[in-house]
Design a protein around this motif. Sequence first.
Motif, PDB file in Angstrom:
ATOM      1  N   ASP A  97       0.250  16.746 -14.437  1.00 22.35           N
ATOM      2  CA  ASP A  97      -0.779  15.713 -14.482  1.00 22.35           C
ATOM      3  C   ASP A  97      -1.251  15.375 -13.074  1.00 22.35           C
ATOM      4  OD1 ASP A  97      -2.493  13.840 -15.522  1.00 22.35           O
ATOM      5  OD2 ASP A  97      -0.977  12.276 -15.714  1.00 22.35           O
ATOM      6  N   LEU A  98      -1.737  16.386 -12.344  1.00 19.83           N
ATOM      7  CA  LEU A  98      -2.152  16.202 -10.961  1.00 19.83           C
ATOM      8  C   LEU A  98      -3.409  15.349 -10.836  1.00 19.83           C
ATOM      9  CD1 LEU A  98      -1.489  19.778  -9.555  1.00 19.83           C
ATOM     10  CD2 LEU A  98      -0.189  17.699  -9.087  1.00 19.83           C
ATOM     11  N   ARG A  99      -4.141  15.191 -11.914  1.00 24.06           N
ATOM     12  CA  ARG A  99      -5.358  14.380 -11.831  1.00 24.06           C
ATOM     13  C   ARG A  99      -5.059  12.893 -11.784  1.00 24.06           C
ATOM     14  NH1 ARG A  99      -9.710  17.220 -16.007  1.00 24.06           N
ATOM     15  NH2 ARG A  99      -9.781  19.249 -14.960  1.00 24.06           N
ATOM     16  N   HIS A 100      -3.835  12.529 -12.160  1.00 18.42           N
ATOM     17  CA  HIS A 100      -3.475  11.113 -12.153  1.00 18.42           C
ATOM     18  C   HIS A 100      -2.837  10.756 -10.810  1.00 18.42           C
ATOM     19  CE1 HIS A 100      -2.160   7.184 -13.473  1.00 18.42           C
ATOM     20  NE2 HIS A 100      -0.943   7.470 -13.018  1.00 18.42           N
ATOM     21  N   ARG A 101      -3.507   9.915 -10.058  1.00 15.93           N
ATOM     22  CA  ARG A 101      -2.956   9.430  -8.793  1.00 15.93           C
ATOM     23  C   ARG A 101      -3.553   8.057  -8.503  1.00 15.93           C
ATOM     24  NH1 ARG A 101      -5.672  14.146  -7.733  1.00 15.93           N
ATOM     25  NH2 ARG A 101      -7.822  13.924  -7.003  1.00 15.93           N
ATOM     26  N   ASP A 102      -2.808   7.277  -7.759  1.00  6.27           N
ATOM     27  CA  ASP A 102      -3.246   5.936  -7.429  1.00  6.27           C
ATOM     28  C   ASP A 102      -4.416   5.987  -6.446  1.00  6.27           C
ATOM     29  OD1 ASP A 102      -1.253   4.863  -9.014  1.00  6.27           O
ATOM     30  OD2 ASP A 102       0.191   4.794  -7.351  1.00  6.27           O
ATOM     31  N   GLY A 103      -5.398   5.110  -6.661  1.00  2.00           N
ATOM     32  CA  GLY A 103      -6.493   5.006  -5.715  1.00  2.00           C
ATOM     33  C   GLY A 103      -6.042   4.282  -4.451  1.00  2.00           C
ATOM     34  N   LEU A 104      -6.765   4.489  -3.377  1.00  5.53           N
ATOM     35  CA  LEU A 104      -6.431   3.881  -2.092  1.00  5.53           C
ATOM     36  C   LEU A 104      -7.550   2.946  -1.651  1.00  5.53           C
ATOM     37  CD1 LEU A 104      -5.107   7.048  -0.199  1.00  5.53           C
ATOM     38  CD2 LEU A 104      -3.738   5.255  -1.296  1.00  5.53           C
ATOM     39  N   ASP A 105      -7.177   1.819  -1.084  1.00  9.50           N
ATOM     40  CA  ASP A 105      -8.165   0.915  -0.494  1.00  9.50           C
ATOM     41  C   ASP A 105      -8.466   1.406   0.918  1.00  9.50           C
ATOM     42  OD1 ASP A 105      -8.300  -0.780  -2.693  1.00  9.50           O
ATOM     43  OD2 ASP A 105      -6.554  -1.934  -2.018  1.00  9.50           O
ATOM     44  N   ALA A 106      -9.734   1.560   1.232  1.00  9.01           N
ATOM     45  CA  ALA A 106     -10.139   2.019   2.556  1.00  9.01           C
ATOM     46  C   ALA A 106     -11.231   1.107   3.095  1.00  9.01           C
ATOM     47  CB  ALA A 106     -10.643   3.458   2.498  1.00  9.01           C
ATOM     48  N   PRO A 107     -11.275   0.916   4.398  1.00 13.79           N
ATOM     49  CA  PRO A 107     -12.302   0.063   4.996  1.00 13.79           C
ATOM     50  C   PRO A 107     -13.618   0.809   5.151  1.00 13.79           C
ATOM     51  CG  PRO A 107     -10.917   0.955   6.711  1.00 13.79           C
ATOM     52  CD  PRO A 107     -10.334   1.442   5.414  1.00 13.79           C
ATOM     53  N   SER A 132       0.838  -1.191   0.000  1.00 16.25           N
ATOM     54  CA  SER A 132       0.000   0.000   0.000  1.00 16.25           C
ATOM     55  C   SER A 132       0.874   1.243   0.000  1.00 16.25           C
ATOM     56  CB  SER A 132      -0.903   0.005   1.238  1.00 16.25           C
ATOM     57  OG  SER A 132      -1.541   1.254   1.388  1.00 16.25           O
ATOM     58  N   PRO A 133       0.455   2.312  -0.700  1.00 14.82           N
ATOM     59  CA  PRO A 133       1.231   3.548  -0.649  1.00 14.82           C
ATOM     60  C   PRO A 133       1.078   4.283   0.682  1.00 14.82           C
ATOM     61  CG  PRO A 133      -0.747   3.875  -1.971  1.00 14.82           C
ATOM     62  CD  PRO A 133      -0.683   2.408  -1.641  1.00 14.82           C
ATOM     63  N   LEU A 134       0.096   3.879   1.482  1.00 19.09           N
ATOM     64  CA  LEU A 134      -0.139   4.544   2.761  1.00 19.09           C
ATOM     65  C   LEU A 134       0.932   4.170   3.782  1.00 19.09           C
ATOM     66  CD1 LEU A 134      -3.997   4.126   3.242  1.00 19.09           C
ATOM     67  CD2 LEU A 134      -2.784   6.310   3.061  1.00 19.09           C
ATOM     68  N   PRO A 135       1.393   5.138   4.574  1.00 17.51           N
ATOM     69  CA  PRO A 135       2.299   4.803   5.679  1.00 17.51           C
ATOM     70  C   PRO A 135       1.603   3.885   6.679  1.00 17.51           C
ATOM     71  CG  PRO A 135       2.229   7.179   5.285  1.00 17.51           C
ATOM     72  CD  PRO A 135       1.119   6.585   4.489  1.00 17.51           C
ATOM     73  N   ALA A 136       2.398   3.196   7.486  1.00 14.03           N
ATOM     74  CA  ALA A 136       1.851   2.244   8.450  1.00 14.03           C
ATOM     75  C   ALA A 136       0.856   2.897   9.407  1.00 14.03           C
ATOM     76  CB  ALA A 136       2.982   1.586   9.233  1.00 14.03           C
ATOM     77  N   ALA A 137       1.162   4.120   9.872  1.00 15.76           N
ATOM     78  CA  ALA A 137       0.264   4.789  10.816  1.00 15.76           C
ATOM     79  C   ALA A 137      -1.093   5.086  10.190  1.00 15.76           C
ATOM     80  CB  ALA A 137       0.901   6.080  11.327  1.00 15.76           C
ATOM     81  N   ALA A 138      -1.108   5.426   8.908  1.00 13.41           N
ATOM     82  CA  ALA A 138      -2.368   5.685   8.220  1.00 13.41           C
ATOM     83  C   ALA A 138      -3.188   4.405   8.085  1.00 13.41           C
ATOM     84  CB  ALA A 138      -2.101   6.298   6.849  1.00 13.41           C
ATOM     85  N   ARG A 139      -2.509   3.305   7.738  1.00 11.27           N
ATOM     86  CA  ARG A 139      -3.213   2.027   7.616  1.00 11.27           C
ATOM     87  C   ARG A 139      -3.799   1.596   8.955  1.00 11.27           C
ATOM     88  NH1 ARG A 139       1.719   0.682   5.131  1.00 11.27           N
ATOM     89  NH2 ARG A 139       2.106  -1.028   6.602  1.00 11.27           N
ATOM     90  N   LEU A 140      -3.023   1.755  10.025  1.00 15.14           N
ATOM     91  CA  LEU A 140      -3.515   1.375  11.347  1.00 15.14           C
ATOM     92  C   LEU A 140      -4.672   2.270  11.772  1.00 15.14           C
ATOM     93  CD1 LEU A 140      -3.361  -0.356  13.840  1.00 15.14           C
ATOM     94  CD2 LEU A 140      -1.513   1.096  14.704  1.00 15.14           C
ATOM     95  N   ALA A 141      -4.589   3.564  11.456  1.00 17.55           N
ATOM     96  CA  ALA A 141      -5.675   4.484  11.811  1.00 17.55           C
ATOM     97  C   ALA A 141      -6.972   4.095  11.117  1.00 17.55           C
ATOM     98  CB  ALA A 141      -5.288   5.917  11.460  1.00 17.55           C
ATOM     99  N   TRP A 142      -6.918   3.862   9.820  1.00 17.33           N
ATOM    100  CA  TRP A 142      -8.136   3.528   9.065  1.00 17.33           C
ATOM    101  C   TRP A 142      -8.699   2.173   9.460  1.00 17.33           C
ATOM    102  CZ3 TRP A 142      -7.409   5.094   3.191  1.00 17.33           C
ATOM    103  CH2 TRP A 142      -7.559   6.495   3.088  1.00 17.33           C
ATOM    104  N   TRP A 143      -7.869   1.152   9.353  1.00 15.76           N
ATOM    105  CA  TRP A 143      -8.369  -0.210   9.556  1.00 15.76           C
ATOM    106  C   TRP A 143      -8.573  -0.520  11.032  1.00 15.76           C
ATOM    107  CZ3 TRP A 143      -9.968  -3.254   5.561  1.00 15.76           C
ATOM    108  CH2 TRP A 143      -9.661  -2.791   4.286  1.00 15.76           C
ATOM    109  N   GLY A 144      -7.718   0.021  11.893  1.00 10.21           N
ATOM    110  CA  GLY A 144      -7.902  -0.193  13.323  1.00 10.21           C
ATOM    111  C   GLY A 144      -9.176   0.452  13.830  1.00 10.21           C
ATOM    112  N   THR A 145      -9.449   1.673  13.387  1.00 10.49           N
ATOM    113  CA  THR A 145     -10.693   2.338  13.780  1.00 10.49           C
ATOM    114  C   THR A 145     -11.904   1.565  13.274  1.00 10.49           C
ATOM    115  OG1 THR A 145      -9.671   4.535  13.851  1.00 10.49           O
ATOM    116  CG2 THR A 145     -12.057   4.454  13.554  1.00 10.49           C
ATOM    117  N   SER A 146     -11.827   1.099  12.027  1.00  6.94           N
ATOM    118  CA  SER A 146     -12.942   0.341  11.464  1.00  6.94           C
ATOM    119  C   SER A 146     -13.214  -0.917  12.283  1.00  6.94           C
ATOM    120  CB  SER A 146     -12.638  -0.015  10.004  1.00  6.94           C
ATOM    121  OG  SER A 146     -13.780  -0.542   9.364  1.00  6.94           O
ATOM    122  N   TRP A 147     -12.141  -1.567  12.749  1.00  2.38           N
ATOM    123  CA  TRP A 147     -12.336  -2.767  13.577  1.00  2.38           C
ATOM    124  C   TRP A 147     -12.868  -2.409  14.961  1.00  2.38           C
ATOM    125  CZ3 TRP A 147      -9.766  -4.576  18.075  1.00  2.38           C
ATOM    126  CH2 TRP A 147     -10.127  -5.878  18.446  1.00  2.38           C
TER     127      TRP A 147
END
Length: 258
Positions: free
Chosen positions: A181-191, A3-18
Amino acid sequence: MTSPLPAAARLAWWGTSWLRGHVAADLVVDAVIDDQATHAVAGLGAMGLGGDGTETLVGGLARLRVEGADTIGAAFGVEGDPVGLGGPPAFNAAALEAGEAVVVTGAAMRALPGAPASVGLVPWVVGAATTWVAEPAGRRQLPDVGEADRALRAALPQTADLLAALEVARWRPEVADRLMDLRHRDGLDAPPGVPARCVELAARGLQALEIADLALEDDGGAITAAEAQARAQALRPLARAGRRALVAACSPEVWPPA
């Protein structure tokens, strides 16, 4: 898949969702571990939150949920801009050294006698293992999503103009391409539970930080010291806006209502 997200971002999103009952524990593990072999939590027992020594990521989150936690927010502070950090000094210093951290909160946690109002978790990486070390954390002052969004939208064209004046295409053509080309960016998986607006803001915040990092890479002496200093000054507002966007997008305390 990394994932392009840093570890803290992944833990914030998915940990909160859990913590809020939206996803199963195995999905949290898959999302947070990413390309690291193991993630563990240490230090909760020393804070009077039960447990002893180091436990698994899910075990540590489960212990925090029992203690009333329902929110995990990310911090990406740097020296001079401790965005997402609210102290005390020991936690701030550890988070700044690591480059990221999370703060775990919950209304019920503040009612526990002798327990900290918030728990900070700082990731320490050794090889393929990440240990989130717990420390008491203070109340945070956060940019709201709208404020962070507006600041980032303003910073991108301003930075593009400044870099154009510095002839960015001469020494970093790939940066010029990204700015065009600021409109081109990778999508992110979110819970479930993460607002779509925050997912989009996080993607743009990552894009801004990537542009800043790319433009600051060593150019092999192709520019003078004065040009390098001008480049760094031009990129500072963009990097700051990118960090604040990522913090707001990954801090449920300031998310817009569902």
